[in-house]
Write a protein that holds these residues in place. Structure first.
Motif, PDB file in Angstrom:
ATOM      1  N   VAL A   1      11.088  58.360  77.085  1.00 54.71           N
ATOM      2  CA  VAL A   1      12.468  58.761  77.371  1.00 54.71           C
ATOM      3  C   VAL A   1      12.607  59.149  78.840  1.00 54.71           C
ATOM      4  O   VAL A   1      13.544  58.727  79.522  1.00 54.71           O
ATOM      5  N   ALA A   2      11.666  59.934  79.346  1.00 57.51           N
ATOM      6  CA  ALA A   2      11.708  60.319  80.764  1.00 57.51           C
ATOM      7  C   ALA A   2      11.577  59.090  81.658  1.00 57.51           C
ATOM      8  O   ALA A   2      12.256  58.981  82.686  1.00 57.51           O
ATOM      9  N   THR A   3      10.728  58.154  81.270  1.00 55.68           N
ATOM     10  CA  THR A   3      10.539  56.935  82.058  1.00 55.68           C
ATOM     11  C   THR A   3      11.817  56.100  82.079  1.00 55.68           C
ATOM     12  O   THR A   3      12.235  55.617  83.136  1.00 55.68           O
ATOM     13  N   LEU A   4      12.464  55.948  80.928  1.00 51.05           N
ATOM     14  CA  LEU A   4      13.732  55.200  80.866  1.00 51.05           C
ATOM     15  C   LEU A   4      14.840  55.912  81.643  1.00 51.05           C
ATOM     16  O   LEU A   4      15.617  55.272  82.350  1.00 51.05           O
ATOM     17  N   LEU A   5      14.904  57.232  81.507  1.00 51.44           N
ATOM     18  CA  LEU A   5      15.929  58.000  82.209  1.00 51.44           C
ATOM     19  C   LEU A   5      15.750  57.870  83.723  1.00 51.44           C
ATOM     20  O   LEU A   5      16.713  57.607  84.446  1.00 51.44           O
ATOM     21  N   ALA A   6      14.537  58.023  84.199  1.00 57.21           N
ATOM     22  CA  ALA A   6      14.275  57.880  85.632  1.00 57.21           C
ATOM     23  C   ALA A   6      14.608  56.463  86.095  1.00 57.21           C
ATOM     24  O   ALA A   6      15.185  56.271  87.169  1.00 57.21           O
ATOM     25  N   GLY A   7      14.266  55.474  85.278  1.00 56.25           N
ATOM     26  CA  GLY A   7      14.573  54.086  85.614  1.00 56.25           C
ATOM     27  C   GLY A   7      16.059  53.833  85.730  1.00 56.25           C
ATOM     28  O   GLY A   7      16.511  53.041  86.558  1.00 56.25           O
ATOM     29  N   ARG A   8      16.837  54.516  84.910  1.00 58.49           N
ATOM     30  CA  ARG A   8      18.293  54.372  84.963  1.00 58.49           C
ATOM     31  C   ARG A   8      18.840  54.781  86.325  1.00 58.49           C
ATOM     32  O   ARG A   8      19.871  54.297  86.779  1.00 58.49           O
ATOM     33  N   PHE A   9      18.112  55.689  86.990  1.00 56.97           N
ATOM     34  CA  PHE A   9      18.536  56.165  88.302  1.00 56.97           C
ATOM     35  C   PHE A   9      17.714  55.561  89.433  1.00 56.97           C
ATOM     36  O   PHE A   9      17.637  56.109  90.526  1.00 56.97           O
ATOM     37  N   GLY A  10      17.061  54.433  89.157  1.00 60.44           N
ATOM     38  CA  GLY A  10      16.360  53.705  90.202  1.00 60.44           C
ATOM     39  C   GLY A  10      14.931  54.132  90.463  1.00 60.44           C
ATOM     40  O   GLY A  10      14.284  53.620  91.371  1.00 60.44           O
ATOM     41  N   ARG A  11      14.415  55.044  89.679  1.00 61.87           N
ATOM     42  CA  ARG A  11      13.033  55.514  89.856  1.00 61.87           C
ATOM     43  C   ARG A  11      12.118  54.683  88.965  1.00 61.87           C
ATOM     44  O   ARG A  11      11.709  55.112  87.892  1.00 61.87           O
ATOM     45  N   THR A  12      11.811  53.477  89.418  1.00 55.24           N
ATOM     46  CA  THR A  12      11.110  52.509  88.576  1.00 55.24           C
ATOM     47  C   THR A  12       9.674  52.245  89.003  1.00 55.24           C
ATOM     48  O   THR A  12       9.037  51.327  88.519  1.00 55.24           O
ATOM     49  N   TYR A  13       9.132  53.062  89.889  1.00 53.27           N
ATOM     50  CA  TYR A  13       7.805  52.769  90.438  1.00 53.27           C
ATOM     51  C   TYR A  13       6.654  53.302  89.610  1.00 53.27           C
ATOM     52  O   TYR A  13       5.503  53.087  89.974  1.00 53.27           O
ATOM     53  N   GLN A  14       6.907  53.995  88.507  1.00 53.50           N
ATOM     54  CA  GLN A  14       5.813  54.496  87.675  1.00 53.50           C
ATOM     55  C   GLN A  14       6.328  54.875  86.298  1.00 53.50           C
ATOM     56  O   GLN A  14       7.521  55.061  86.104  1.00 53.50           O
ATOM     57  N   ASP A  15       5.404  55.007  85.341  1.00 54.43           N
ATOM     58  CA  ASP A  15       5.715  55.646  84.066  1.00 54.43           C
ATOM     59  C   ASP A  15       5.568  57.145  84.266  1.00 54.43           C
ATOM     60  O   ASP A  15       4.748  57.610  85.060  1.00 54.43           O
ATOM     61  N   TYR A  16       6.353  57.904  83.528  1.00 57.95           N
ATOM     62  CA  TYR A  16       6.275  59.363  83.598  1.00 57.95           C
ATOM     63  C   TYR A  16       5.557  59.865  82.352  1.00 57.95           C
ATOM     64  O   TYR A  16       5.793  59.371  81.256  1.00 57.95           O
ATOM     65  N   HIS A  17       4.700  60.844  82.532  1.00 64.67           N
ATOM     66  CA  HIS A  17       3.831  61.340  81.468  1.00 64.67           C
ATOM     67  C   HIS A  17       4.130  62.794  81.164  1.00 64.67           C
ATOM     68  O   HIS A  17       4.414  63.586  82.068  1.00 64.67           O
ATOM     69  N   GLY A  18       4.031  63.159  79.877  1.00 63.38           N
ATOM     70  CA  GLY A  18       4.185  64.540  79.454  1.00 63.38           C
ATOM     71  C   GLY A  18       5.629  65.004  79.442  1.00 63.38           C
ATOM     72  O   GLY A  18       6.575  64.230  79.622  1.00 63.38           O
ATOM     73  N   ALA A  19       5.768  66.305  79.233  1.00 69.07           N
ATOM     74  CA  ALA A  19       7.098  66.927  79.177  1.00 69.07           C
ATOM     75  C   ALA A  19       7.710  66.969  80.570  1.00 69.07           C
ATOM     76  O   ALA A  19       6.995  67.048  81.573  1.00 69.07           O
ATOM     77  N   VAL A  20       9.022  66.903  80.630  1.00 70.41           N
ATOM     78  CA  VAL A  20       9.748  67.024  81.892  1.00 70.41           C
ATOM     79  C   VAL A  20      10.821  68.097  81.743  1.00 70.41           C
ATOM     80  O   VAL A  20      11.216  68.457  80.634  1.00 70.41           O
ATOM     81  N   LEU A  21      11.277  68.602  82.874  1.00 73.67           N
ATOM     82  CA  LEU A  21      12.347  69.591  82.920  1.00 73.67           C
ATOM     83  C   LEU A  21      13.388  69.092  83.895  1.00 73.67           C
ATOM     84  O   LEU A  21      13.055  68.748  85.037  1.00 73.67           O
ATOM     85  N   LEU A  22      14.635  69.029  83.469  1.00 77.62           N
ATOM     86  CA  LEU A  22      15.729  68.613  84.340  1.00 77.62           C
ATOM     87  C   LEU A  22      16.467  69.844  84.839  1.00 77.62           C
ATOM     88  O   LEU A  22      16.815  70.732  84.048  1.00 77.62           O
ATOM     89  N   THR A  23      16.679  69.908  86.158  1.00 75.07           N
ATOM     90  CA  THR A  23      17.413  71.015  86.771  1.00 75.07           C
ATOM     91  C   THR A  23      18.378  70.447  87.789  1.00 75.07           C
ATOM     92  O   THR A  23      18.335  69.274  88.131  1.00 75.07           O
ATOM     93  N   GLY A  24      19.223  71.317  88.307  1.00 76.39           N
ATOM     94  CA  GLY A  24      20.036  70.944  89.454  1.00 76.39           C
ATOM     95  C   GLY A  24      19.154  70.904  90.693  1.00 76.39           C
ATOM     96  O   GLY A  24      17.976  71.284  90.654  1.00 76.39           O
ATOM     97  N   ARG A  25      19.718  70.432  91.787  1.00 77.66           N
ATOM     98  CA  ARG A  25      18.983  70.370  93.043  1.00 77.66           C
ATOM     99  C   ARG A  25      18.825  71.763  93.639  1.00 77.66           C
ATOM    100  O   ARG A  25      19.381  72.732  93.139  1.00 77.66           O
TER     101      ARG A  25
END
Length: 71
Positions: free
Chosen positions: A22-46
């Protein structure tokens, strides 16, 4: 991840955690396609001008949820 949302992850997760599809697909949706993402992630504001991490406001959170539903 975007100019308004950061995705935090474990730096060592690449070696110790399974792929988070899910994190990998979400990042890919925003152009971050250079790697798979592993483990839990946390989304925050900038970060603000002082470097403090900002929370996600309601509108940003709803936009992320809509994006997740579309994956």
């Amino acid at each position: 991840m975007t100019d308004q949302v950061d995705m935090w992850l474990d730096d060592n997760g690449l070696n110790t955690q399974p792929v988070n599809p899910v994190a990998t697909l979400l990042a890919g949706r925003f152009g971050r396609t250079y790697q798979d993402y592993h483990g839990a992630v946390l989304l925050t504001g900038r970060a603000d001008d002082e470097g403090e991490t900002l929370p996600l406001n309601r509108d940003k959170m709803l936009a992320i949820l809509v994006t997740l539903a579309d994956l």
